[in-house]
Scaffold this motif. Structure first.
Motif, short mmCIF file in Angstrom:
data_model
loop_
_atom_site.label_atom_id
_atom_site.label_comp_id
_atom_site.label_asym_id
_atom_site.label_seq_id
_atom_site.Cartn_x
_atom_site.Cartn_y
_atom_site.Cartn_z
N GLY A 17 17.72 47.45 22.07
CA GLY A 17 16.40 47.94 22.07
C GLY A 17 15.87 48.80 23.02
O GLY A 17 15.30 49.82 22.75
N LEU A 20 17.55 52.30 22.38
CA LEU A 20 17.21 52.87 21.32
C LEU A 20 15.63 53.36 21.56
O LEU A 20 15.34 54.51 21.09
CB LEU A 20 17.06 51.83 20.07
CG LEU A 20 18.23 51.70 19.52
CD1 LEU A 20 18.26 50.88 18.34
CD2 LEU A 20 18.99 53.05 19.06
N LEU A 21 14.83 52.51 22.38
CA LEU A 21 13.51 53.05 22.66
C LEU A 21 13.24 54.30 23.55
O LEU A 21 12.74 55.12 23.32
CB LEU A 21 12.70 51.72 23.35
CG LEU A 21 11.21 51.96 23.52
CD1 LEU A 21 10.58 52.16 22.41
CD2 LEU A 21 10.61 50.77 24.52
N SER A 24 14.44 56.95 21.44
CA SER A 24 13.48 57.59 20.39
C SER A 24 12.39 58.34 21.10
O SER A 24 11.86 59.25 20.60
CB SER A 24 13.01 56.49 19.66
OG SER A 24 13.88 55.70 18.92
N SER A 157 12.38 49.90 17.70
CA SER A 157 13.11 49.67 18.85
C SER A 157 12.39 48.88 19.93
O SER A 157 12.70 48.09 20.42
CB SER A 157 13.55 50.90 19.39
OG SER A 157 12.56 51.99 19.87
N PHE A 161 13.52 45.45 21.33
CA PHE A 161 13.47 45.24 22.66
C PHE A 161 12.65 43.98 23.08
O PHE A 161 13.08 43.13 23.91
CB PHE A 161 13.17 46.35 23.42
CG PHE A 161 12.88 46.27 25.09
CD1 PHE A 161 13.82 45.97 25.90
CD2 PHE A 161 11.76 46.39 25.66
CE1 PHE A 161 13.81 45.73 27.11
CE2 PHE A 161 11.45 46.13 26.85
CZ PHE A 161 12.43 45.65 27.69
#
Length: 175
Positions: A17, A20-21, A24, A157, A161
């Protein structure tokens, strides 16, 4: 309470997470922080500029306040000075692409156009009386639905997370 394998699973979810955060958010910044951004006072009746890349572009109003109605259906006219021909401009309002810049200004797309080749262009704004003194017009590459979809990627994400982190901490505390 939690089996040992779940602690590792929650840790992996939290790490995935977080990764990906970060990706993004980086892509969101890249979409809106483009090198091609032309800005001028909206009350100028004529403005000349050049574009070095072909593609789809949006024309947006940048207003320094959060109140006030953004003017729509402005009959903007664009001419390709290099080719000596008009470029069609489609007026619309895309509230899904409305955003704020880092200074807190509202940016609302009001029109779009597409060019096939780089060149010098002239924007004519016959409705200058519909804009406020501090309003600006921006020309930048069209973001389309990229920004809208990236919002959902950031939300997903972030939930992954935070959820993974909370469950990981709970699995450690319950042992």
């Amino acid at each position: 309470m939690f089996p040992l394998w779940s602690t590792f699973l929650f840790a992996v979810l939290a790490i995935a997470g977080a990764v990906l955060l970060i990706k993004s958010i980086g892509k969101m910044i890249a979409v809106y922080d483009t090198k091609i951004k032309i800005e001028w006072a909206a009350q100028l009746p004529v403005f000349d500029f050049s574009l070095n890349e072909p593609g789809a572009y949006e024309i947006a109003v940048k207003r320094p306040s959060i109140t006030g109605i953004i003017p729509t259906h402005i009959p903007l006219q664009l001419s390709d000075l290099s080719a000596g021909k008009p470029v069609p401009v489609q007026a619309f309002v895309n509230l899904l692409s409305q955003r704020k810049d880092m200074a807190g200004n509202r940016v609302v797309p009001i029109a779009e156009f597409t060019i096939d080749q780089p060149g010098n262009f002239r924007m004519t704004n016959p409705a200058i009386d519909r804009f406020k003194e501090k309003d600006k017009l921006l020309v930048m590459p069209k973001t389309g639905s990229k920004g809208f979809l990236l919002i959902f990627a950031i939300l997903f994400s972030a939930i992954l997370f935070i959820g993974g982190l909370v469950l990981f901490i709970l699995s450690l505390v319950k042992k």
